[in-house]
Design an enzyme around this catalytic site. Sequence first.
Site, short mmCIF file in Angstrom:
data_model
loop_
_atom_site.label_atom_id
_atom_site.label_comp_id
_atom_site.label_asym_id
_atom_site.label_seq_id
_atom_site.Cartn_x
_atom_site.Cartn_y
_atom_site.Cartn_z
N ARG A 45 0.83 -1.21 0.00
CA ARG A 45 0.00 0.00 0.00
C ARG A 45 0.87 1.26 0.00
NH1 ARG A 45 -2.54 -3.85 -1.10
NH2 ARG A 45 -4.45 -4.53 -0.11
N LYS A 84 -6.07 0.97 0.74
CA LYS A 84 -7.05 -0.11 0.64
C LYS A 84 -6.85 -1.12 1.78
CE LYS A 84 -8.33 -3.88 -2.45
NZ LYS A 84 -7.97 -4.56 -3.69
#
Length: 98
Positions: A45, A84
């Site tokens: 991420r 996310k």
Amino acid sequence: VTLGPDTNDLSMRFGLHSGSVTAGVLRGDRARFQLFGDTVNTASRMESTGMKGRIQVSESTAEILRQAGKGSWLTKRTDQVNAKGKGVINTYWVALKN
């Protein structure tokens, strides 16, 4: 280093996170070593929400850099990162300063 034709626009971005992982060798047509766990996902991420030509690190990696006396390398990212599966997280850019 010459990479070949059509590589003039090549750029990179990096994401780092620090923490524990699980490692193992996956067998199959080709055996390969692989890392698993939340640390790997968070590092992914960091990379995917980063910007080209920059190194983005998580709060845990930033703390390790501070403890190593490298806090001057860190600049807190001014915008929030919505990662996310993680939600909104605080991250830092790494840049060596003279």
